[in-house]
Design an enzyme around this catalytic site. Structure first.
Site, short mmCIF file in Angstrom:
data_model
loop_
_atom_site.label_atom_id
_atom_site.label_comp_id
_atom_site.label_asym_id
_atom_site.label_seq_id
_atom_site.Cartn_x
_atom_site.Cartn_y
_atom_site.Cartn_z
N LYS A 131 49.72 40.47 28.71
CA LYS A 131 48.87 40.68 27.92
C LYS A 131 47.60 41.14 28.74
CE LYS A 131 44.80 40.27 27.38
NZ LYS A 131 43.68 41.15 27.20
N GLY A 168 40.53 37.32 36.42
CA GLY A 168 40.03 38.23 35.84
C GLY A 168 38.20 37.06 36.18
N SER A 169 37.37 37.35 35.27
CA SER A 169 36.34 37.14 35.23
C SER A 169 36.36 34.65 35.63
CB SER A 169 35.37 36.39 34.38
OG SER A 169 35.56 36.08 33.01
N THR A 170 35.90 34.70 36.72
CA THR A 170 35.80 33.39 36.30
C THR A 170 34.68 32.57 35.20
OG1 THR A 170 34.66 33.00 38.97
CG2 THR A 170 33.95 30.86 37.82
N ALA A 186 35.97 33.15 32.08
CA ALA A 186 36.96 33.45 31.49
C ALA A 186 38.15 32.04 32.05
CB ALA A 186 36.95 34.66 31.38
N GLY A 187 38.15 31.96 33.50
CA GLY A 187 39.06 31.38 34.07
C GLY A 187 38.80 29.91 33.43
N GLU A 194 43.22 33.58 39.86
CA GLU A 194 42.81 34.45 40.63
C GLU A 194 41.25 35.00 40.04
OE1 GLU A 194 40.75 36.89 42.32
OE2 GLU A 194 42.01 38.20 41.81
N CYS A 241 37.41 41.99 43.27
CA CYS A 241 36.91 40.63 43.60
C CYS A 241 36.50 40.38 44.84
CB CYS A 241 38.20 39.78 43.00
SG CYS A 241 39.48 40.13 43.81
N GLU A 251 28.41 37.61 41.22
CA GLU A 251 29.26 38.60 41.00
C GLU A 251 28.25 39.86 40.12
OE1 GLU A 251 33.84 39.48 41.70
OE2 GLU A 251 33.18 38.53 39.78
#
Length: 484
Positions: free
Chosen positions: A178, A230-232, A234-235, A252, A286, A386
């Protein structure tokens, strides 16, 4: 040549989308639409997962010998190498990466990944017979984990797609990718190469779409593993969903990496390194070394020299080979970075170069002036959060122990560097910094070694044998004791 697409890549073939929704790919430089592609829907994800499920449960791909899969991926590698220039141009066009960076990293690094994973796969212990502790033998097999949902970000799209797709293919998994809605074009070029390489139908699907589509893929009961970059924020959400379902997951995530400049470091070499490592990909990386730690004695002089170097970098059209810093991927990202620049000034950091305002000579595009702050306190938000743009914070430290403490005073732990004339002293610093990757007088990703983060920078590892193993399940087969 048009970059438009009118179909989605579902089940290894080009398929009519379930809806008429369209994604407009907008140039971050000109702010004009450069391509239109179908916007994937949840129905399209359902079709893609169903195809991947059938291919895994019933098809030949997971049942091939590893050598057979390696041969097909080797063919893909050759085809990919022949299209590097085209891939680099597409990525620069869709997300604004300077073509100098795209030609150096955005396109070649994914191809290097393929070659590295091929070498690892040839030596990987797919089936290992060992002596059991209770007598008899045990056969330990590494079998494919199943259907993989691969969700890459927009900043290094091919790099992060292939870090998931290649180990998944080599281990015998099937994959639904995706891509981010900002960067579908490079993913669909990859689809063409997969077909040409002979990857069987239904093994890989690619459906670009937004967050709703991504969450549907993550929650889908037909998916066995999620691989996300992606972003923390979203993770954390993805990790929670996978935890509820006991679904395998690798994440990651973000970083706020520190470059520690020891007093014996070569100033010119460190600054030259930070021109790349601090603002690579226009700061949208990142692993960017955005916190620069310098002793109090050297702080002011080093900060001024760094600001002079960063301020002189050429900002402009990403397709111009002379450009060093391109635009942000979208207007929302430009606005985000500008808010942090204003916040840094409000917090009391000293602005040495850059600041808000459009760079000279650029009437369109989502550009940000490369910015360096000095006298930053590590507790400031510009040092803790970030930013994902060309913004560096120079932070003073008292001694080496203090520098290590400051480096570790972060929720992140992805990368970092130390700059010194004494490599052994640098290695000792590296041992004290809690990050998943580190460099002494340099920073790179070696695809033979694991890459990933500590703390809020993620779970699991990519690259190396460790990265390949993330796409397998270990099965133990106990054999009977030999008859006496």
């Amino acid at each position: 040549m048009t970059l438009d697409r009118d179909a989605l890549f579902i089940g290894g073939t080009w398929a009519k989308p379930a809806t008429d929704a369209v994604l407009e790919v907008v140039s971050p430089h000109s702010e004009e639409v450069v391509a239109r592609v179908p916007e994937g829907s949840t129905a399209d994800i359902d079709a893609a997962v169903a195809a991947a499920r059938r291919a895994f449960d019933e098809g030949p791909w997971p049942r091939m010998r590893p050598a057979e899969r390696i041969e097909i991926v080797q063919t893909l590698s050759g085809l990919y190498a022949a299209r590097l220039e085209e891939m680099a141009t597409i990525i620069s066009t869709e997300m604004g990466s300077p073509i100098s960076f795209s030609s150096l990293a955005q396109a070649p690094a994914p191809w290097m990944q393929i070659e590295a994973f091929l070498a690892i796969a040839r030596e990987f212990p797919w089936e290992d017979r060992r002596a059991g502790s209770l007598g008899g033998d045990v056969v330990v097999r590494h079998e494919p984990v199943g259907v993989v949902a691969a969700i890459p970000p927009w900043n290094v799209p091919q790099f992060t797609i292939l870090s998931k797709v290649i180990p998944a293919l080599l281990t015998g998994c099937t994959v639904v990718v995706k891509p981010a809605p900002e960067t579908p074009l490079d993913a669909y070029l990859l689809a063409e190469l997969l077909v040409e390489a002979g990857v069987p139908e239904s093994v890989v699907s690619i459906v670009a779409g937004g967050r709703e589509v991504g969450e549907h893929l993550v929650r889908h009961p037909g998916v066995d593993k999620v691989a996300f970059t992606g972003s923390t924020a979203a993770g954390r959400k993805i990790g929670a969903i996978c935890g509820e379902q006991l679904k395998r997951v690798s994440l990651e995530l973000g970083g706020k990496s520190a470059a520690i400049i020891l007093d014996d470091a070569d100033e010119a070499a460190a600054i030259e390194g930070l021109k790349f490592l601090g603002v690579m990909n226009s700061g949208q990386a990142c692993v960017a070394q955005t916190r620069v730690l310098v002793s109090r004695e050297r702080h002011d002089a080093f900060a001024e020299a760094l600001a002079s170097a960063i301020g002189a970098m050429k900002v402009g059209d990403p397709l111009d080979p002379a450009t060093e810093i391109g635009p942000m991927v979208a207007q929302r990202q430009q606005e985000r970075v500008e808010k942090y620049i204003a916040l840094g000034q409000e917090e009391g950091a000293r602005l040495l170069t850059g600041g808000n305002g459009r760079p000279d000579g650029l009437d369109t595009g989502w550009y940000v002036r490369p910015t360096v702050f000095a006298g930053v306190d590590n507790r400031m938000r510009i040092a803790q959060e970030e930013i994902f743009g060309p913004v560096l914070s120079v932070i003073p430290y008292v001694d080496v122990a203090d520098a290590v403490r400051i480096a570790n005073d972060s929720e992140y732990g992805l990368a970092g560097t130390v700059w010194t004339a004494d490599v052994e002293a640098g290695l000792e610093v590296a041992r004290g910094v809690r990050t998943g990757t580190y460099g002494v007088n340099t920073y790179t990703m070696d695809f033979a070694a694991p890459f990933g983060g500590f703390k809020a920078s993620g779970l699991g590892r990519e690259f190396g044998p460790e990265g390949l193993a993330q796409y397998t399940e270990a099965k133990s087969v106990y054999l009977p004791l030999p008859e006496m």
